[in-house]
Design a protein around this motif. Sequence first.
Motif, PDB file in Angstrom:
ATOM      1  N   TYR A 181       0.839  -1.199   0.000  1.00  0.00           N
ATOM      2  CA  TYR A 181       0.000   0.000   0.000  1.00  0.00           C
ATOM      3  C   TYR A 181       0.874   1.250   0.000  1.00  0.00           C
ATOM      4  O   TYR A 181       2.001   1.238   0.498  1.00  0.00           O
ATOM      5  CB  TYR A 181      -0.866   0.048   1.269  1.00  0.00           C
ATOM      6  N   TRP A 182       0.305   2.317  -0.549  1.00  0.00           N
ATOM      7  CA  TRP A 182       0.868   3.658  -0.372  1.00  0.00           C
ATOM      8  C   TRP A 182      -0.210   4.550   0.228  1.00  0.00           C
ATOM      9  O   TRP A 182      -1.383   4.499  -0.187  1.00  0.00           O
ATOM     10  CB  TRP A 182       1.341   4.251  -1.690  1.00  0.00           C
ATOM     11  N   TYR A 183       0.222   5.334   1.207  1.00  0.00           N
ATOM     12  CA  TYR A 183      -0.607   6.347   1.837  1.00  0.00           C
ATOM     13  C   TYR A 183       0.176   7.654   1.808  1.00  0.00           C
ATOM     14  O   TYR A 183       1.403   7.651   1.658  1.00  0.00           O
ATOM     15  CB  TYR A 183      -0.888   5.990   3.297  1.00  0.00           C
ATOM     16  N   ARG A 184      -0.534   8.752   2.002  1.00  0.00           N
ATOM     17  CA  ARG A 184       0.177  10.010   2.152  1.00  0.00           C
ATOM     18  C   ARG A 184      -0.475  10.819   3.276  1.00  0.00           C
ATOM     19  O   ARG A 184      -1.636  10.604   3.638  1.00  0.00           O
ATOM     20  CB  ARG A 184       0.181  10.805   0.843  1.00  0.00           C
ATOM     21  N   GLN A 185       0.304  11.751   3.804  1.00  0.00           N
ATOM     22  CA  GLN A 185      -0.196  12.612   4.866  1.00  0.00           C
ATOM     23  C   GLN A 185       0.348  14.012   4.626  1.00  0.00           C
ATOM     24  O   GLN A 185       1.551  14.247   4.797  1.00  0.00           O
ATOM     25  CB  GLN A 185       0.214  12.095   6.242  1.00  0.00           C
ATOM     26  N   ILE A 186      -0.531  14.890   4.230  1.00  0.00           N
ATOM     27  CA  ILE A 186      -0.155  16.293   4.122  1.00  0.00           C
ATOM     28  C   ILE A 186      -0.020  16.841   5.533  1.00  0.00           C
ATOM     29  O   ILE A 186      -0.764  16.440   6.443  1.00  0.00           O
ATOM     30  CB  ILE A 186      -1.223  17.063   3.321  1.00  0.00           C
ATOM     31  N   LEU A 187       0.921  17.735   5.715  1.00  0.00           N
ATOM     32  CA  LEU A 187       1.240  18.257   7.037  1.00  0.00           C
ATOM     33  C   LEU A 187      -0.004  18.722   7.779  1.00  0.00           C
ATOM     34  O   LEU A 187      -0.779  19.539   7.274  1.00  0.00           O
ATOM     35  CB  LEU A 187       2.243  19.405   6.905  1.00  0.00           C
ATOM     36  N   GLY A 188      -0.216  18.159   8.969  1.00  0.00           N
ATOM     37  CA  GLY A 188      -1.337  18.574   9.800  1.00  0.00           C
ATOM     38  C   GLY A 188      -2.667  17.934   9.445  1.00  0.00           C
ATOM     39  O   GLY A 188      -3.678  18.241  10.064  1.00  0.00           O
ATOM     40  N   GLN A 189      -2.655  17.041   8.448  1.00  0.00           N
ATOM     41  CA  GLN A 189      -3.910  16.432   8.019  1.00  0.00           C
ATOM     42  C   GLN A 189      -3.911  14.925   8.264  1.00  0.00           C
ATOM     43  O   GLN A 189      -2.971  14.371   8.818  1.00  0.00           O
ATOM     44  CB  GLN A 189      -4.163  16.760   6.544  1.00  0.00           C
ATOM     45  N   LYS A 190      -4.992  14.284   7.854  1.00  0.00           N
ATOM     46  CA  LYS A 190      -5.152  12.849   8.093  1.00  0.00           C
ATOM     47  C   LYS A 190      -4.279  12.034   7.140  1.00  0.00           C
ATOM     48  O   LYS A 190      -3.893  12.492   6.066  1.00  0.00           O
ATOM     49  CB  LYS A 190      -6.618  12.455   7.891  1.00  0.00           C
ATOM     50  N   VAL A 191      -4.015  10.818   7.533  1.00  0.00           N
ATOM     51  CA  VAL A 191      -3.357   9.869   6.647  1.00  0.00           C
ATOM     52  C   VAL A 191      -4.380   9.432   5.600  1.00  0.00           C
ATOM     53  O   VAL A 191      -5.489   9.015   5.954  1.00  0.00           O
ATOM     54  CB  VAL A 191      -2.847   8.644   7.434  1.00  0.00           C
ATOM     55  N   GLU A 192      -4.005   9.508   4.325  1.00  0.00           N
ATOM     56  CA  GLU A 192      -4.934   9.211   3.236  1.00  0.00           C
ATOM     57  C   GLU A 192      -4.445   8.019   2.420  1.00  0.00           C
ATOM     58  O   GLU A 192      -3.270   7.955   2.043  1.00  0.00           O
ATOM     59  CB  GLU A 192      -5.044  10.399   2.289  1.00  0.00           C
ATOM     60  N   PHE A 193      -5.343   7.128   2.116  1.00  0.00           N
ATOM     61  CA  PHE A 193      -5.031   5.977   1.272  1.00  0.00           C
ATOM     62  C   PHE A 193      -4.823   6.418  -0.181  1.00  0.00           C
ATOM     63  O   PHE A 193      -5.592   7.233  -0.700  1.00  0.00           O
ATOM     64  CB  PHE A 193      -6.178   4.985   1.350  1.00  0.00           C
ATOM     65  N   LEU A 194      -3.804   5.867  -0.819  1.00  0.00           N
ATOM     66  CA  LEU A 194      -3.574   6.135  -2.242  1.00  0.00           C
ATOM     67  C   LEU A 194      -3.896   4.903  -3.089  1.00  0.00           C
ATOM     68  O   LEU A 194      -4.694   4.966  -4.022  1.00  0.00           O
ATOM     69  CB  LEU A 194      -2.119   6.535  -2.487  1.00  0.00           C
ATOM     70  N   VAL A 195      -3.234   3.786  -2.761  1.00  0.00           N
ATOM     71  CA  VAL A 195      -3.342   2.631  -3.637  1.00  0.00           C
ATOM     72  C   VAL A 195      -2.971   1.358  -2.889  1.00  0.00           C
ATOM     73  O   VAL A 195      -2.182   1.386  -1.944  1.00  0.00           O
ATOM     74  CB  VAL A 195      -2.407   2.832  -4.856  1.00  0.00           C
ATOM     75  N   SER A 196      -3.590   0.264  -3.289  1.00  0.00           N
ATOM     76  CA  SER A 196      -3.201  -1.046  -2.787  1.00  0.00           C
ATOM     77  C   SER A 196      -2.797  -1.923  -3.973  1.00  0.00           C
ATOM     78  O   SER A 196      -3.287  -1.735  -5.095  1.00  0.00           O
ATOM     79  CB  SER A 196      -4.332  -1.700  -1.993  1.00  0.00           C
ATOM     80  N   PHE A 197      -1.934  -2.870  -3.696  1.00  0.00           N
ATOM     81  CA  PHE A 197      -1.285  -3.633  -4.772  1.00  0.00           C
ATOM     82  C   PHE A 197      -1.136  -5.063  -4.319  1.00  0.00           C
ATOM     83  O   PHE A 197      -0.668  -5.339  -3.209  1.00  0.00           O
ATOM     84  CB  PHE A 197       0.085  -2.993  -5.020  1.00  0.00           C
TER      85      PHE A 197
END
Lengths: 112, 114
Positions: free
Chosen positions: B33-49
């Motif tokens: 999986y890849w997730y991202r987190q913009i500064l000060g925000q929630k962890v967001e799902f990007l993709v699963s593989f």
Amino acid sequence: LAKTTQPISMDSYEGQEVNITCSHNNIATNDYITWYQQFPSQGPRFIIQGYKTKVTNEVASLFIPADRKSSTLSLPRVSLSDTAVYYCLVGDGKNRDDKIIFGKGTRLHILP
Amino acid sequence: EPEVTQTPSHQVTQMGQEVILRCVPISNHLYFYWYRQILGQKVEFLVSFYNNEISEKSEIFDDQFSVERPDGSNFTLKIRSTKLEDSAMYFCASSLLAGNYEQYFGPGTRLTVT
């Protein structure tokens, strides 16, 4: 994932036991309850998971009442290093695509 | 204890440039999986593989993003033409099983787009 509600933030002192409660009124029969921890500038870390009653590991305990509509993550004798965001997740993940949808979590601040 | 590793820890790039973020999942894990987190925000799902193909992707994962498992150990996220709003922490995760929400996250790559 079922909707969960947890406090936005909590403060406690070193050496205290901290209990973070999560409400999940719409939990389904097959759903598990999972908690993650995230330290500043680090990735989330799986802490504990349970279905009912009590689960304990080296990090925390998870208490789940009989109706399973809430759960409590218990951290014994916290230290400054337990300052983190704690996320409660509820779902069965029965699909192969078990992406995690993180909420805002509970920001725990441990004071000296 | 096995862990997920990510490189680089910090990447600075100019808008419009391509970046590749690298991850080495835990060796016997099958789901990535890849997730991202913009500064000060929630962890967001990007993709699963899984099984060398994308299982699911979010709305964030548009045509500018791609993932690849080029060999038996690496898992990469490519952003073809970076935008300022791509600046975030990017976390790779892996799991042995699907469906139990027990995922192991890497330390993250901080991407700064200028």
